[in-house]
Design a protein around this motif. Structure first.
Motif: not given
Length: 140
Positions: A54-69
């Protein structure tokens, strides 16, 4: 700042579940059972981050990691997912019932990645757990 807390809507629950599914599917075998534990949630987040998937501009994917977190925090600390609405919008969040404690994990990883920081998910998890424990101790 007035906040309204309500249960997750069906749409919000479905969106969070789709984000969880994206994270879980990084497990090659037994994604459901691998994701079940706190350690499993943190391990898959860590693997995704360390592998550069996941790259820093891939907000939806990063927020998916936030959901798992957030799922890991909820599981470890007994928090529950809700929707919080205020003048800034509507966001899923975690609350500790019977307290005023609110946690917004959705952007906990994305905002750090977007700033160019390296995210140590285990350290972040430990710090979040400490912060919630401290906040609980201050509320009586």
């Amino acid at each position: 700042m007035k906040q309204t807390i309500s249960p997750l809507s069906q749409e919000e629950s479905a969106r969070l579940e789709a984000q969880r599914k994206w994270v879980r599917e990084h497990y090659e075998t037994n994604p459901e059972s691998s994701y079940r534990s706190v350690a499993g949630k943190l391990a898959v987040i860590n693997t995704i981050l360390l592998s550069g998937w996941v790259e820093s501009h891939e907000t939806v994917k990063l927020q998916s990691l936030g959901v798992a977190f957030g799922d890991a925090l909820a599981q470890d600390l007994g928090l529950i997912w809700v929707t919080i609405q205020d003048e800034y919008g509507i966001d899923p969040a975690l609350i500790c019932e019977g307290t005023s404690i609110k946690v917004f994990p959705l952007t906990s990883i994305s905002k750090r990645m977007e700033r160019g920081e390296t995210v140590d998910v285990y350290h972040l998890f430990g710090e979040a757990c400490k912060a919630v424990a401290y906040a609980k101790s201050q509320q009586g």
